[in-house]
Design an enzyme around this catalytic site. Structure first.
Site, PDB file in Angstrom:
ATOM      1  N   SER A 185     -37.079  -7.141   5.965  1.00 54.04           N
ATOM      2  CA  SER A 185     -37.962  -6.282   5.220  1.00 54.04           C
ATOM      3  C   SER A 185     -38.152  -6.707   3.759  1.00 54.04           C
ATOM      4  O   SER A 185     -39.094  -6.266   3.122  1.00 54.04           O
ATOM      5  CB  SER A 185     -37.412  -4.854   5.239  1.00 54.04           C
ATOM      6  OG  SER A 185     -36.165  -4.802   4.580  1.00 54.04           O
TER       7      SER A 185
ATOM      8  N   SER B  80     -32.414  -8.395   6.534  1.00 55.63           N
ATOM      9  CA  SER B  80     -33.615  -8.258   5.705  1.00 55.63           C
ATOM     10  C   SER B  80     -33.647  -9.123   4.459  1.00 55.63           C
ATOM     11  O   SER B  80     -34.676  -9.197   3.791  1.00 55.63           O
ATOM     12  CB  SER B  80     -33.811  -6.794   5.299  1.00 55.63           C
ATOM     13  OG  SER B  80     -34.336  -6.055   6.370  1.00 55.63           O
TER      14      SER B  80
ATOM     15  N   LYS C 298     -36.811  -5.470  -5.099  1.00 54.85           N
ATOM     16  CA  LYS C 298     -37.418  -4.829  -3.928  1.00 54.85           C
ATOM     17  C   LYS C 298     -37.708  -3.365  -4.245  1.00 54.85           C
ATOM     18  O   LYS C 298     -36.886  -2.690  -4.887  1.00 54.85           O
ATOM     19  CB  LYS C 298     -36.439  -4.942  -2.754  1.00 54.85           C
ATOM     20  CG  LYS C 298     -36.973  -4.514  -1.404  1.00 54.85           C
ATOM     21  CD  LYS C 298     -35.889  -4.729  -0.336  1.00 54.85           C
ATOM     22  CE  LYS C 298     -36.346  -4.337   1.043  1.00 54.85           C
ATOM     23  NZ  LYS C 298     -35.296  -4.600   2.064  1.00 54.85           N
TER      24      LYS C 298
END
Lengths: 502, 501
Positions: free
Chosen positions: B154, B178, B79
């Site tokens: 996310s 997330s 990420k």
């Protein structure tokens, strides 16, 4: 203290916040060096630069030093203390918050005793001339970087050096117990001495290791109570002189202001003023209707610090040799004169320790202090070194002082031996004395010498008999010419005895 | 019909047996990325050439007989909130658009140590704030199962790269769900470990007391391998737990029989729960019963406060964590305003620079959370909001502690619904926040939680997720239970049904 200016009496009320830079090798939350004076931004890393993703790790040494300071300041050491973020924006604060301690400081309460002729606001004073300045708290925090404002050619340019960012500070907050500029200076001076004695800080004022903010206002006695002027905070006072002058200036400024507008606390905003050393004035920096909102909250990146009773006890031994302890040893234990002792105390802990070592090796205290104040300090000051770098071991100098005390050699010959030892400290006292040809002259030998001298100088006998016993001093020089080891004191005594016997 | 995806474990075994080369694995991933990433938009930085080079060197080491870790030669996506020196670290934000970290996050270091190949950075909601990967400067990611749907957020990009076969594993971060919510939406497994199990060093902070990085994989066994690599104490993170890392592969072989699962009544009986997720969960419960797992009902009475508690604590921490992005030292700085353009004529040039840089550099959702947090920490509101939230957080944690006295794990839905449509909630923050209903509890309590796929919706064929949660430091139990379920149902990792995949 009640002062009188323009015949309106008032009392000066001062509280000091002192920022002490702790003597750690590395910063509070990273491993960057705290060395002063390096090229800008060379002692930085992702943590103290506040780069994304970097996290703080506590330097335990800073906590140890804070505990030591707390013990020396008679504070309560918190068994549980934590870290809070003080949020504000400024270019020398790269994270946008300062890691500090808000509601659970490591040290609570306590006091520092200073020399003062004014009575204490509160707290029992054991000794006359001493005043106890109470402390509110002391907490650990990280320092910010330095902003260097460079204004030239009409363009304001600010450069940021983050070498100092993250350096550990202990902020010590006093109660408003100080009542004059001189007292504030004395407080700061005594605080500095304490921190240096205990190895908590290097106390270097030029390098900013000790900085103070002063909160100042005036109390006027009025019918039905006290009228207090609005409190003014004077920022960043980094010399004793600045503290004294800034407060003196501020006191008269506030008095003039009060005489003009009569405004008391609440009727005018709290001011922050800066001290301008060049103009000798404080200058308005900002006025705030209410205190800034720093939105303190516990730092989620750090765990609370648990301080055990054992840890505090272990730190006690490191907090013993305070300036107070030094004074007590010199004055109370060894009966050295206050003013003499104070010179040594102010000179530094190692100087005091050297003097106490002389005494412990048998040197008579009065002779030890005399030699310290003249000979040892002259050397230390000339060479600008501290007593740990003094070449003559305390044991050797003590032997020399004992030898002088016992009349083995006189003071002037003693100084020669001292000089010899300074040049070759490893020589040892006896060898030094011998190398100078110093041998103790036997009492019979002196008596023979004196008899001869009196015989050659009958006028001296007459003068002494006429009541002028000081006349024998004229014979000392002659005696030294004949035998340079002749002890002047012994020569005089012997001559007087012989004249009496005539 | 496309070939089924190989799991990370299968690839690892084939590599170890030298049936395939790491270079081939990377190339296959790059080919898939090449064909569809422009639409899925899951990878936002790619090290294609460098990854091939790394793969070659791993192949050489393997050929030379070197003993390599299970992750050696396997491409992993991370990420874009985790620092990695080889690529920008943008957090999906304009304010860090060109930022490159001078250091690797501890997670990246661990993966590199084990020979894993950092293939690229995955898309995310700006600063990990969001549940749909729509607030990124790189634009929204799309769900590989249906391009008009969100892949969640996310860590949407990390879930999507695994689902789409762009890399067999990925790392995401989870502050309020997330990792788990995008895993559920994309039909993959995602684990949020115990708070402190995985170092946060080099993870750009959002809510520091809640943030935890964790793995995505197509199977629970893949999760175990990845967790093994990234877990462990790190002296650079003061909140990292100094506890020995257990073997996470071994619990794959442990028996689920005799374990106890508590079904969270508040989660299963909630009004908002999609009926298909509800029936899929009941089917999963039956699978566990058939495996000899005891099923009991459990209540988490304070669960109803978890969203409001989370949306105080996380923004408060965020408002402070994001203060460092001020245009002064790095990142985006707004161009100098002329006096007449200035929004506040009285502000100093410095304040104007801060204000402009942050207003222009941060997106709407990030600004919203900074303002929320700033407000809640303000004098006079601190006690009312922040302190109160901390108190409720303790009660929520207590609920979990009570539950784990009698059960090994808690079972419930990961999300209330399958993946929603892109654009559906992006302008309705409250609806978006409710997405986190079932997931934020684990962050507030600091416990491990995992989402695993339990089928697809009948009409739209969208993945459905089940969440298992367990006591702090008992990831092994989640691995045992999750793997037992997948073995029982014969879970095969399959490529999503989106038209061109």
């Amino acid at each position: 203290m009640t002062m009188t200016e323009s015949s309106v009496p008032y009392r000066v009320v001062i509280g000091l916040e002192v920022h002490v830079q702790l003597k750690t090798q590395t910063k509070l939350f990273c491993r960057c060096s705290t060395q002063f004076g390096s090229a800008p931004n060379t002692q930085v890393c992702p943590v103290c630069l506040g780069l994304p993703g970097a996290l703080p790790v506590l330097n335990r040494r800073a906590v140890e030093l804070a505990i030591r300071a707390g013990i020396a300041l008679h504070s309560e050491i918190a068994p549980f203390t934590k870290w809070d973020r003080k949020n504000y924006f400024y270019p020398d604060l790269p994270k946008g918050y300062q890691t500090s301690q808000f509601d659970l400081p490591i040290c609570g309460g306590g006091y520092l005793e200073i020399q003062s002729d004014t009575p204490a606001v509160s707290g029992a004073d054991a000794n006359a001339g001493k005043k106890r300045i109470r402390l509110v708290r002391a907490h650990l925090e990280e320092d910010a970087g330095k902003s260097m404002h460079d204004e030239h050619a009409g363009r304001a340019d600010t450069r940021i050096d983050l070498n100092r960012a993250g350096t550990p500070l202990l902020e010590i907050v006093s109660e408003p117990d100080l009542s004059s500029a001189a007292e504030a200076k004395e407080y700061l001076s005594e605080m500095r001495l304490l921190m240096v004695y205990l190895g908590i800080s290097d106390g270097n004022m030029q390098e900013g290791s000790l900085r103070a903010d002063a909160n100042v206002n005036l109390h006027y006695q009025r019918e039905g109570g006290v009228a207090a002027t609005p409190i003014v905070e004077i920022k960043n006072l980094n010399s004793f002189r600045a503290v004294e002058r800034a407060i003196q200036y501020e006191v008269s400024r506030q008095h003039r202001q009060f005489m003009t507008d009569g405004k008391v606390i609440g009727q005018a905003p709290k001011q922050t003023r800066g001290w301008n050393d060049d103009t000798g004035e404080t200058e308005l920096q900002r006025e705030k209707e209410e205190s800034a909102d720093y939105r303190y909250f516990p730092c989620p990146d750090l765990v609370p610090v648990i301080v055990s009773a054992e840890q505090v006890d272990a730190a006690r031994s490191s907090a013993l040799f305070t300036p107070e302890h030094a004074r007590d040893q010199l004055v109370q234990v060894h009966a050295i004169k206050d003013s003499d002792a104070e010179i040594l105390v102010q000179h530094g802990r190692s100087t005091v320790e050297y003097c106490l070592a002389l005494i412990s090796y048998g040197a008579p205290p009065r002779r030890a202090i005399a030699w310290m104040l003249q000979d040892v300090l002259r050397y230390l000051n000339d060479k600008a070194v501290d007593a740990t770098a003094f070449p003559i071991p305390a044991e050797s100098l003590a032997q020399l002082l004992v030898a002088i005390e016992n009349g083995k050699l006189d003071t002037s010959r003693g100084k020669e031996a001292f000089a010899k030892l300074l040049d070759s400290p490893s020589l040892g006292v006896n060898a030094a004395i011998e190398s100078l040809g110093i041998v103790q002259v036997d009492a019979n030998e002196i008596e023979t010498l004196c008899s001869q001298l009196l015989k050659d100088n009958p006028d001296v006998i007459d003068k002494v008999k006429a009541g002028n016993s000081k006349a024998v001093a004229a014979l000392v020089g002659q005696a030294k010419k004949i035998n340079r080891n002749a002890d002047p004191r012994l020569v005089q005594e012997t001559c007087l005895r012989l004249i009496q016997q005539m | 019909m496309k070939a089924p995806l190989l799991s990370l474990n299968e690839i690892s075994q084939q590599l170890a047996r030298r049936e395939i080369s790491s270079r081939d694995v990377v190339q296959q991933c790059l080919d898939r990325i090449e064909s569809t990433n422009t639409r899925v938009n899951a990878y936002v930085h790619l090290r294609a050439d460098a990854a091939i080079e790394t793969a070659k060197s791993v192949d050489e080491r393997r050929a030379a007989g070197e003993k390599l870790a299970p992750l050696a030669g396997i491409p992993i996506g991370i990420k874009d909130v985790l620092c990695c020196t080889e690529m920008p670290t943008t957090c999906g934000s304009k304010i860090l658009e060109n930022y490159r970290s001078p250091f690797d996050s501890s997670i990246v270091s661990s993966l590199k140590r084990d020979g894993a190949i950092i293939l690229g950075k995955t898309n995310l909601d700006e600063f990990a704030m969001g549940g749909s990967t729509e607030t990124s400067i790189f634009g929204p990611s799309r769900n590989p199962w249906a391009y008009d749907r969100t892949c969640g957020g996310s860590s949407g990009g990390s879930a999507a790269v695994v689902a789409a076969g762009y890399s067999p594993g990925a790392i995401g971060t989870d502050t309020g769900g997330s990792i788990r919510q995008p895993a559920a939406f994309c039909g993959v497994c995602g684990l949020k470990p115990t708070y402190g199990r995985v170092s946060r060093y080099g993870l750009v902070a959002y809510g520091s007391s809640l943030d935890q990085a964790g793995p995505f994989g197509s199977t629970v066994a893949d999760i175990a391998l990845l967790l093994q690599s990234i877990a462990g104490h790190d002296s650079r993170d003061s909140t990292s737990l100094n506890i020995a890392v257990p073997d996470f592969v071994e619990p794959l072989n442990a028996k689920a029989q005799g374990m106890t699962i508590g079904v969270i009544r508040e989660h299963l009986d909630g009004k908002g729960l999609d009926p298909e997720i509800h029936s899929a969960l009941l089917a999963a419960i039956d699978v566990y019963k058939s495996l000899g797992v005891r099923i009991v009902d459990v209540s988490l009475p304070h669960t109803k406060y978890s969203i409001s508690t989370y949306y105080i604590i996380a923004p408060c921490e965020a408002s402070s964590n994001l203060s460092r992005f001020d245009g002064a030292h790095y990142g985006y700085r707004a161009p100098k305003q002329t006096a007449d353009k200035s929004s506040d004529a009285s502000a100093s040039a410095l304040v104007q620079m801060y204000s402009d840089s942050r207003s222009q550099g941060f997106g709407a959702e990030v600004r919203r959370r900074i303002m929320l947090g700033t407000y809640a920490l303000s004098s006079g509101y601190y006690n009312k909001y922040y302190l109160k939230a901390l108190q409720v957080r303790r009660m929520i944690r207590q609920d979990y502690d009570n539950a784990f006295e009698t059960v090994d794990a808690l079972l419930g839905p990961t999300t209330p619904t399958p993946a929603f449509r892109l654009g559906e909630k992006v302008n309705d923050p409250v609806q978006m926040y409710l997405e986190d209903l079932f997931t934020v509890g684990a962050n507030l309590a600091g416990i491990p939680a995992m989402s695993i796929p339990i089928g697809t919706s009948s009409e739209s064929k969208l993945p459905l997720g089940m969440q298992l949660q367990s006591a702090p430091l008992t990831e092994a139990k989640l691995i045992t239970l999750g793997h037992a379920y997948q073995k029982a149902v014969g879970f095969p990792p399959t490529l999503p049904t989106a038209s061109d995949l």
